[in-house]
Motif scaffolding. Structure first.
Motif, PDB file in Angstrom:
ATOM      1  N   ASN A  39     -38.123  -0.701  57.468  1.00 27.85           N
ATOM      2  CA  ASN A  39     -38.556  -1.893  56.719  1.00 27.85           C
ATOM      3  C   ASN A  39     -37.720  -3.089  57.176  1.00 27.85           C
ATOM      4  OD1 ASN A  39     -38.936   0.342  54.139  1.00 27.85           O
ATOM      5  ND2 ASN A  39     -40.584  -1.052  54.635  1.00 27.85           N
ATOM      6  N   GLY A  40     -38.402  -4.177  57.436  1.00 23.36           N
ATOM      7  CA  GLY A  40     -37.689  -5.408  57.793  1.00 23.36           C
ATOM      8  C   GLY A  40     -37.225  -5.473  59.237  1.00 23.36           C
ATOM      9  N   SER A  41     -37.644  -4.503  60.071  1.00 24.69           N
ATOM     10  CA  SER A  41     -37.171  -4.511  61.464  1.00 24.69           C
ATOM     11  C   SER A  41     -37.904  -5.546  62.332  1.00 24.69           C
ATOM     12  CB  SER A  41     -37.301  -3.113  62.079  1.00 24.69           C
ATOM     13  OG  SER A  41     -38.636  -2.669  61.985  1.00 24.69           O
ATOM     14  N   GLY A  42     -39.029  -6.070  61.849  1.00 30.33           N
ATOM     15  CA  GLY A  42     -39.697  -7.146  62.586  1.00 30.33           C
ATOM     16  C   GLY A  42     -41.050  -6.760  63.186  1.00 30.33           C
ATOM     17  N   LYS A  43     -41.618  -5.648  62.740  1.00 27.05           N
ATOM     18  CA  LYS A  43     -42.896  -5.185  63.320  1.00 27.05           C
ATOM     19  C   LYS A  43     -44.026  -6.188  63.045  1.00 27.05           C
ATOM     20  CE  LYS A  43     -42.729  -1.451  60.805  1.00 27.05           C
ATOM     21  NZ  LYS A  43     -41.519  -1.807  60.004  1.00 27.05           N
ATOM     22  N   SER A  44     -44.160  -6.601  61.761  1.00 29.74           N
ATOM     23  CA  SER A  44     -45.234  -7.555  61.433  1.00 29.74           C
ATOM     24  C   SER A  44     -44.979  -8.890  62.117  1.00 29.74           C
ATOM     25  CB  SER A  44     -45.318  -7.788  59.917  1.00 29.74           C
ATOM     26  OG  SER A  44     -45.658  -6.604  59.277  1.00 29.74           O
ATOM     27  N   THR A  45     -43.707  -9.296  62.166  1.00 27.06           N
ATOM     28  CA  THR A  45     -43.360 -10.558  62.830  1.00 27.06           C
ATOM     29  C   THR A  45     -43.840 -10.516  64.281  1.00 27.06           C
ATOM     30  OG1 THR A  45     -41.441 -10.807  61.401  1.00 27.06           O
ATOM     31  CG2 THR A  45     -41.399 -12.038  63.467  1.00 27.06           C
ATOM     32  N   GLN A  83     -51.470  -7.127  57.400  1.00 31.29           N
ATOM     33  CA  GLN A  83     -51.134  -6.305  56.222  1.00 31.29           C
ATOM     34  C   GLN A  83     -51.954  -6.737  55.017  1.00 31.29           C
ATOM     35  OE1 GLN A  83     -47.020  -6.003  55.001  1.00 31.29           O
ATOM     36  NE2 GLN A  83     -46.432  -5.176  56.980  1.00 31.29           N
ATOM     37  N   HIS A 182     -45.943   3.000  58.321  1.00 34.54           N
ATOM     38  CA  HIS A 182     -44.835   3.873  57.889  1.00 34.54           C
ATOM     39  C   HIS A 182     -45.247   5.340  57.852  1.00 34.54           C
ATOM     40  CE1 HIS A 182     -42.083   0.659  57.334  1.00 34.54           C
ATOM     41  NE2 HIS A 182     -42.953  -0.012  56.596  1.00 34.54           N
TER      42      HIS A 182
HETATM   43  N1  LIG Z   1     -41.285 -16.394  56.622  1.00 37.99           N
HETATM   44  C1  LIG Z   1     -40.108 -15.772  56.643  1.00 37.99           C
HETATM   45  N2  LIG Z   1     -38.969 -16.436  56.353  1.00 37.99           N
HETATM   46  C2  LIG Z   1     -37.761 -15.846  56.402  1.00 37.99           C
HETATM   47  N3  LIG Z   1     -37.584 -14.533  56.721  1.00 37.99           N
HETATM   48  C3  LIG Z   1     -38.693 -13.820  57.019  1.00 37.99           C
HETATM   49  C4  LIG Z   1     -40.002 -14.384  56.985  1.00 37.99           C
HETATM   50  N4  LIG Z   1     -40.899 -13.431  57.332  1.00 37.99           N
HETATM   51  C5  LIG Z   1     -40.190 -12.304  57.562  1.00 37.99           C
HETATM   52  N5  LIG Z   1     -38.866 -12.532  57.368  1.00 37.99           N
HETATM   53  C6  LIG Z   1     -37.794 -11.557  57.545  1.00 37.99           C
HETATM   54  O1  LIG Z   1     -37.876 -11.028  58.858  1.00 37.99           O
HETATM   55  C7  LIG Z   1     -37.554  -9.650  58.849  1.00 37.99           C
HETATM   56  C8  LIG Z   1     -38.696  -8.874  59.497  1.00 37.99           C
HETATM   57  O2  LIG Z   1     -39.833  -8.911  58.639  1.00 37.99           O
HETATM   58  P1  LIG Z   1     -41.181  -8.148  59.013  1.00 37.99           P
HETATM   59  O3  LIG Z   1     -42.138  -8.375  57.905  1.00 37.99           O
HETATM   60  O4  LIG Z   1     -41.582  -8.502  60.388  1.00 37.99           O
HETATM   61  O5  LIG Z   1     -40.654  -6.628  59.014  1.00 37.99           O
HETATM   62  P2  LIG Z   1     -41.481  -5.278  59.107  1.00 37.99           P
HETATM   63  O6  LIG Z   1     -40.795  -4.442  60.135  1.00 37.99           O
HETATM   64  O7  LIG Z   1     -42.928  -5.549  59.305  1.00 37.99           O
HETATM   65  O8  LIG Z   1     -41.195  -4.688  57.659  1.00 37.99           O
HETATM   66  P3  LIG Z   1     -42.072  -3.718  56.689  1.00 37.99           P
HETATM   67  O9  LIG Z   1     -42.174  -2.417  57.419  1.00 37.99           O
HETATM   68  O10 LIG Z   1     -41.230  -3.636  55.466  1.00 37.99           O
HETATM   69  O11 LIG Z   1     -43.413  -4.374  56.455  1.00 37.99           O
HETATM   70  C9  LIG Z   1     -37.265  -9.269  57.407  1.00 37.99           C
HETATM   71  O12 LIG Z   1     -35.871  -9.291  57.217  1.00 37.99           O
HETATM   72  C10 LIG Z   1     -37.937 -10.374  56.611  1.00 37.99           C
HETATM   73  O13 LIG Z   1     -37.259 -10.596  55.395  1.00 37.99           O
END
Ligand SMILES: Nc1ncnc2c1ncn2[C@@H]1O[C@H](COP(=O)(O)OP(=O)(O)OP(=O)(O)O)[C@@H](O)[C@H]1O
Length: 219
Positions: A39-45, A83, A182
């Motif tokens: 969680n939060g590793s940046g996949k969606s980003t 998502q 996940h």
């Molecule tokens: N708009 C934003 N502003 C600030 N921080 C952000 C923003 N969007 C995402 N983050 C941060 O960037 C990091 C990566 O978020 P992301 O949603 O890409 O993770 P993820 O791997 O898809 O997580 P998950 O599996 O929980 O969905 C997280 O720490 C999140 O809090």
């Protein structure tokens, strides 16, 4: 025909925190690239940056060796399941299908019991799993060269997960697919190649043991 999507030198910080640090990922027609990460590793980003709905600090996206610097240049090349749900709640299922699917493919789209039973409902009346299934089926039916799937299995019962996997397996000969979820067992099962996003870097994973070594799984 084979196509190649290259995601190169992706860098992204939120505030001062580095989320993606020089990420490179390649996806070709006929590949299902599994993207794992805590969680939060940046996949969606990463997927949002590739599709162009989020600005990167730095990025190169190439399709078949040609750099695509404008988001609009990618809309015909890539389709994206975010998502969040994206279909308008007040539209009927039949209308959404009519607007999204080419005329010659509509009968095939309806030759699916799950879809037929939803035909007369509105989007707002669907359960979250029914809606997710419809969205995934629409995204996979888009004639784009590449598909990005962000958490497709979320909220789906085992039977619908199997149906989604069947749809993915039916379409990947003509597409390159990047999938993150996940439900790592489904991802491991369906991917032709596995990657792990950790501390901003993308690692290529050969087997489940490496997921333990890298701290994604405990055993
Ligand atoms: N708009 C934003 N502003 C600030 N921080 C952000 C923003 N969007 C995402 N983050 C941060 O960037 C990091 C990566 O978020 P992301 O949603 O890409 O993770 P993820 O791997 O898809 O997580 P998950 O599996 O929980 O969905 C997280 O720490 C999140 O809090």
């Amino acid at each position: 025909m084979k196509h190649v999507l290259e995601i190169d030198s992706i860098q992204k910080k939120f505030d001062l925190k580095t989320i993606l640090s020089d990420v490179y990922l390649k996806c070709e027609t006929g590949e299902i690239v599994g993207l794992l990460g805590r969680n939060g590793s940046g996949k969606s980003t990463l997927l949002q940056i590739v599709f162009g709905v989020l600005k990167a600090d730095f990025k190169f996206i190439r399709v078949d060796g040609v750099v695509k610097s404008k988001t609009s240049e990618l809309f015909n090349e890539i389709s994206y399941l975010s998502q969040d749900n994206f279909l308008p709640k007040n539209f009927s299922v039949a209308k959404v299908i009519d607007l999204s699917i080419k005329k010659d493919k509509i009968n095939d789209f309806y030759s699916d019991e799950t879809i037929t039973t939803l035909k007369n409902k509105s989007i707002g009346e669907l359960s979250s799993g029914e809606l997710r299934y419809l969205e995934i089926k629409l995204v996979l039916n888009n004639p784009s060269k590449f598909v990005l799937l962000d958490e497709p299995y979320n909220g789906l019962s085992p039977l619908l997960i199997e149906k989604i996997n069947d749809l993915i397996l039916k379409s990947y000969a003509q597409k390159g697919i990047i999938i993150t979820d996940h439900n790592y067992e489904s991802i491991i099962g369906i991917s032709t190649r596995l990657t792990l996003l950790k501390e901003g870097k993308l690692h290529h994973i050969k087997n489940k043991g490496e997921l333990v070594e890298k701290g994604y799984l405990s055993r």
